[in-house]
Design an enzyme around this catalytic site. Sequence first.
Site, PDB file in Angstrom:
ATOM      1  N   ASN A  11       0.861  -1.183   0.000  1.00 43.13           N
ATOM      2  CA  ASN A  11       0.000   0.000   0.000  1.00 43.13           C
ATOM      3  C   ASN A  11       0.899   1.236   0.000  1.00 43.13           C
ATOM      4  OD1 ASN A  11      -1.803   2.041   0.574  1.00 43.13           O
ATOM      5  ND2 ASN A  11      -2.332   1.298   2.624  1.00 43.13           N
ATOM      6  N   TRP A  12       0.986   1.882  -1.163  1.00 47.30           N
ATOM      7  CA  TRP A  12       1.899   3.035  -1.271  1.00 47.30           C
ATOM      8  C   TRP A  12       1.344   4.262  -0.554  1.00 47.30           C
ATOM      9  CZ3 TRP A  12       3.586   3.132  -7.182  1.00 47.30           C
ATOM     10  CH2 TRP A  12       4.207   1.916  -7.486  1.00 47.30           C
ATOM     11  N   LYS A  13       0.079   4.244  -0.191  1.00 46.27           N
ATOM     12  CA  LYS A  13      -0.571   5.412   0.428  1.00 46.27           C
ATOM     13  C   LYS A  13      -0.356   6.646  -0.452  1.00 46.27           C
ATOM     14  CE  LYS A  13      -0.208   3.138   4.832  1.00 46.27           C
ATOM     15  NZ  LYS A  13      -0.111   3.218   6.278  1.00 46.27           N
ATOM     16  N   HIS A 101      -9.500   0.996   4.954  1.00 44.85           N
ATOM     17  CA  HIS A 101      -8.222   1.147   5.660  1.00 44.85           C
ATOM     18  C   HIS A 101      -8.445   2.060   6.866  1.00 44.85           C
ATOM     19  CE1 HIS A 101      -4.140   2.375   6.581  1.00 44.85           C
ATOM     20  NE2 HIS A 101      -3.757   1.281   5.952  1.00 44.85           N
ATOM     21  N   GLU A 103      -6.903   4.447   7.934  1.00 44.83           N
ATOM     22  CA  GLU A 103      -6.732   5.885   7.640  1.00 44.83           C
ATOM     23  C   GLU A 103      -7.971   6.448   6.952  1.00 44.83           C
ATOM     24  OE1 GLU A 103      -2.963   5.398   5.661  1.00 44.83           O
ATOM     25  OE2 GLU A 103      -2.083   4.842   7.585  1.00 44.83           O
ATOM     26  N   GLU A 173      -5.223  -5.263  10.556  1.00 44.38           N
ATOM     27  CA  GLU A 173      -4.190  -4.261  10.801  1.00 44.38           C
ATOM     28  C   GLU A 173      -4.491  -3.526  12.094  1.00 44.38           C
ATOM     29  OE1 GLU A 173      -2.166  -2.881   6.976  1.00 44.38           O
ATOM     30  OE2 GLU A 173      -4.010  -1.756   7.118  1.00 44.38           O
ATOM     31  N   GLY A 179       2.548   2.002  10.745  1.00 40.97           N
ATOM     32  CA  GLY A 179       3.488   3.116  10.580  1.00 40.97           C
ATOM     33  C   GLY A 179       4.225   3.500  11.848  1.00 40.97           C
ATOM     34  N   SER A 219       3.606  -2.391  10.197  1.00 37.01           N
ATOM     35  CA  SER A 219       5.070  -2.427  10.361  1.00 37.01           C
ATOM     36  C   SER A 219       5.707  -3.754   9.924  1.00 37.01           C
ATOM     37  CB  SER A 219       5.453  -2.074  11.804  1.00 37.01           C
ATOM     38  OG  SER A 219       4.978  -0.775  12.139  1.00 37.01           O
ATOM     39  N   GLY A 240       2.895  -1.180   4.245  1.00 44.99           N
ATOM     40  CA  GLY A 240       2.924   0.241   3.891  1.00 44.99           C
ATOM     41  C   GLY A 240       4.340   0.676   3.597  1.00 44.99           C
ATOM     42  N   GLY A 241       4.991   1.276   4.593  1.00 46.40           N
ATOM     43  CA  GLY A 241       6.324   1.860   4.421  1.00 46.40           C
ATOM     44  C   GLY A 241       7.317   0.976   3.678  1.00 46.40           C
TER      45      GLY A 241
HETATM   46  P1  PGA Z   1       2.960   0.134   7.619  1.00 48.62           P
HETATM   47  O1  PGA Z   1       1.465   0.344   7.030  1.00 48.62           O
HETATM   48  O2  PGA Z   1       3.491  -1.135   6.987  1.00 48.62           O
HETATM   49  O3  PGA Z   1       3.719   1.360   7.168  1.00 48.62           O
HETATM   50  O4  PGA Z   1       2.840   0.007   9.089  1.00 48.62           O
HETATM   51  C1  PGA Z   1       0.603  -0.728   6.870  1.00 48.62           C
HETATM   52  C2  PGA Z   1      -0.703  -0.280   6.265  1.00 48.62           C
HETATM   53  O5  PGA Z   1      -1.228   0.768   6.675  1.00 48.62           O
HETATM   54  O6  PGA Z   1      -1.250  -0.945   5.377  1.00 48.62           O
END
Ligand code: PGA
Length: 257
Positions: A11-13, A101, A103, A173, A179, A219, A240-241
Amino acid sequence: MTTRTPLMAGNWKMNLDWKQGLALVEELGEQLKDVDTSKVDTVVLPPFVDLRTVQTAVDAGKLPIAYGGQDLSAHESGAYTGEISGQMLTALGCTFVAIGHSERRQYHGETEELTNAKVKAAFAAGLTPILCVGEPLEERQAGKQVEYSLAQVEGGLEGLTAEHVAVSVIAYEPVWAIGTGEVATPDDAQEVCAAIREWVRAKHGDTAADAVRVLYGGSVKSSNVAELMEKPDVDGALVGGASLKAEEFAKIAGYQG
Ligand code: PGA
């Protein structure tokens, strides 16, 4: 260890414009040459404006990468300024879409009803939903992570058939792990992923429960993915990251060695 085909979704966000996205997907294609991609589904979820470029790069290079949106509209078409429909995503070759998600829930006020409508819109457009669920820190501290996550699963999958549930992807998640560098332990991940599968079993039967893929997210890195994947109910990761670096994400996809 999962009996299903593992799925690693990046997930590049809101990162990487189309030029940067192009560079990443081409580099990922290179790095995946060292990975047995018949054993894992590798998916990227770029920002909408990168998707056309990602499609072109994947097609041109015949890269073993599937892709999708980070969200979609619950509506088919019409006067919904700023929204992107499921059909628009399928027209770009997308096969997946993330829905609900944390977010989106937190910053865009997405409710259970909206999440459910989006899951249905995804199926109507021929997309596989990646339904995201997971508890905030207070719920975890109160020991309510299973209850909280299952309520989101139930809300998100409301009204779906067992056939649709079987091909869905559910990503657990925990919000406190996203993050933050604070990864859930493999046992924490297994606890909720197993509970999700058992919920599916009770509601939709063995076939759906044994087929549905349940991911862990929060993470995930190449250094911790293998121990998470040892758990029987963890079928992959939503990353994500660590998905923003081709080498690192390819190592996650190639966690089997
Ligand atoms: P993260 O994000 O790997 O940066 O913790 C995961 C996500 O929100 O899908």
